[in-house]
Design an enzyme around this catalytic site. Sequence first.
Site, mmCIF file in Angstrom:
data_model
loop_
_atom_site.group_PDB
_atom_site.id
_atom_site.type_symbol
_atom_site.label_atom_id
_atom_site.label_comp_id
_atom_site.label_asym_id
_atom_site.label_seq_id
_atom_site.Cartn_x
_atom_site.Cartn_y
_atom_site.Cartn_z
ATOM 1 C CE LYS A 1 -4.214 2.437 -0.646
ATOM 2 N NZ LYS A 1 -5.187 2.798 0.408
ATOM 3 C CG ASP B 1 -10.905 -1.855 1.013
ATOM 4 O OD1 ASP B 1 -10.310 -1.341 1.979
ATOM 5 O OD2 ASP B 1 -10.482 -1.803 -0.145
ATOM 6 N N GLY C 1 -11.279 -14.080 -12.730
ATOM 7 C CA GLY C 1 -10.697 -12.756 -12.617
ATOM 8 C C GLY C 1 -10.129 -12.285 -13.932
ATOM 9 C CG HIS C 2 -8.627 -8.874 -16.625
ATOM 10 N ND1 HIS C 2 -8.955 -9.389 -17.850
ATOM 11 C CD2 HIS C 2 -7.841 -7.799 -16.855
ATOM 12 C CE1 HIS C 2 -8.395 -8.646 -18.800
ATOM 13 N NE2 HIS C 2 -7.715 -7.675 -18.218
ATOM 14 C CB SER C 3 -4.148 -12.302 -15.744
ATOM 15 O OG SER C 3 -4.450 -13.076 -16.898
ATOM 16 C CG ASP D 1 -6.702 -2.426 -2.052
ATOM 17 O OD1 ASP D 1 -5.532 -2.380 -2.499
ATOM 18 O OD2 ASP D 1 -7.106 -1.711 -1.123
ATOM 19 C CB CYS E 1 -0.940 -0.009 1.198
ATOM 20 S SG CYS E 1 -2.275 -1.211 1.050
#
Length: 333
Positions: A22, A94, A142-144, A71, A19
């Site tokens: 960010k 979250d 998901g996605h890659s 995230d 994190c």
Amino acid sequence: MTLPVGKPRLTQYAHGGGCACKIPPGELERVVAGLTGPAGADGSLLLGGQDGDDAAVLRIDGGRAIVSTADFFTPVVDDPYDWGRIAAANALSDVYAVGGEPVMALNLLGWPLDALAPELAREVLRGGRDTASDAGCPIAGGHSIDDPEPKYGLAVTGIADPARLLRLDAGRAGLPLSLTKPLGTGVLNARHRATGEVFAHAVDTMAALNATAGRQALERGISCATDVTGFGLLGHLYKLARASGVTAVVDAAAVPYLDGARDSARDGFVPGGSRRNLAWVSPAADFGRIAEQERLLLADAQTSGGLLVAGEIPGAPVIGELVERGRHVLVVR
């Protein structure tokens, strides 16, 4: 403890870790100013507007609400399985931070195919799967993408009771402030990245779910909370106090830290994100005689930190209180 010789160090394939990578909070607020959606004529968007809550919450029929968040981040540790565990716990947090329960997630993966073996990516995904499984939250694909820097996280969907949410703007003067995990992951991760030292206790802290803390907050009728991640304790507390129209008073001596955190800060292992966090909140803060190193630790960019709750829950130290808004939004003593 250090990593075995010859094992790829994932943290060396990214410009920053966890994190702490960010976009700085002040810059981010300027970028998104005016772009966040309104609550809508029917008021169905309960969270997710200008206050920057941890997740979006949308009221649907039957007295129910959908929680949605995403995230992801670059490697915070070198072990791929642990990175997957930590990234998943961080994304799921979250949902817990707004009083929700995660029900489904999707993987978000960026991987440098020409630099790191796909078997390592599998370990990252396995770590994420195992942590999501512990949360009772299946990962449904998901996605890659092929990415010069490795990145991993989750998009999470949850459910919540719209009448029992944890919000940034629900803080009231007279409420104590409790913190459910110790600080220090930012400086310890920076030391790990620079030296290869492994801090198992920090990994365990980051991989731990905030499910129990979120449930306990709701059981006690608490309505104001946030989680402590990349903007540090001071940054997230600033957002909470600002949204609630109160001043947050922090007792610096009561704030818990992981073993080795103070030594790491003293030795200069401070992420750039922590320094940017401190610069962001300083104009609105009164630090009194608090030394610079202590301020940096309070602003330390956390990865998968605990919940910061306006109320008391079992086992969580009270680190301050909310008072009537004064000259400053933050006061540290």
